[in-house]
Design an enzyme around this catalytic site. Structure first.
Site, PDB file in Angstrom:
ATOM      1  N   HIS A   1     -70.407   6.481  13.206  1.00  0.00           N
ATOM      2  CA  HIS A   1     -69.920   5.121  13.404  1.00  0.00           C
ATOM      3  C   HIS A   1     -68.415   5.135  13.600  1.00  0.00           C
ATOM      4  CE1 HIS A   1     -70.033   5.913   9.050  1.00  0.00           C
ATOM      5  NE2 HIS A   1     -69.032   5.051   8.903  1.00  0.00           N
TER       6      HIS A   1
ATOM      7  N   HIS B   1     -65.067   2.962  13.130  1.00  0.00           N
ATOM      8  CA  HIS B   1     -64.407   1.823  12.485  1.00  0.00           C
ATOM      9  C   HIS B   1     -63.331   1.308  13.439  1.00  0.00           C
ATOM     10  CE1 HIS B   1     -65.773   2.409   8.251  1.00  0.00           C
ATOM     11  NE2 HIS B   1     -65.925   3.652   8.665  1.00  0.00           N
TER      12      HIS B   1
END
Length: 113
Positions: free
Chosen positions: A99, A101
């Site tokens: 992922h 950020h």
């Protein structure tokens, strides 16, 4: 598989979705570290950056494109924002589904902690 982000992708847990297509989803971080803090993930489960293959390149290439699009929509693109991807424990990864950020809305300091 007991992956938090796979459950989010499957609709099993709620999230504030900011963008979604067949490959990628962006959503608000539940513990924001900046006034704007969202995540961009591939829908395909890839555990860490170390697990990306050449076959994954097209979807991985979409992550920064989606980050930039959502940053514009959130009004942080012009002033600037930080993009972070953590890998494994010492890199600060806590959810083992890659992922990105995206943090903005305040000055970012360097070096990060």
């Amino acid at each position: 598989m007991d992956c938090l982000f796979c459950k989010l992708v499957n609709g099993d847990i709620p999230a504030t979705i900011l963008y979604q297509d067949d490959d990628v989803i962006a959503f608000e971080d539940i513990a924001p570290q900046a006034p704007t803090h969202f995540l961009v993930i591939p829908k395909k489960h890839i555990t860490t950056l170390n697990d990306i293959t050449l076959e994954d390149a097209p979807v991985i290439g979409k992550l920064p494109l989606v980050a930039a699009q959502v940053a514009k929509e959130k009004g942080i693109a012009e002033d600037g924002y930080r993009v972070v991807m953590n890998c494994n424990e010492m890199g600060g990864q806590t959810v083992y589904h890659i992922h990105m950020h995206v943090l903005g809305g305040r000055d970012m300091t360097w070096p990060p902690g």
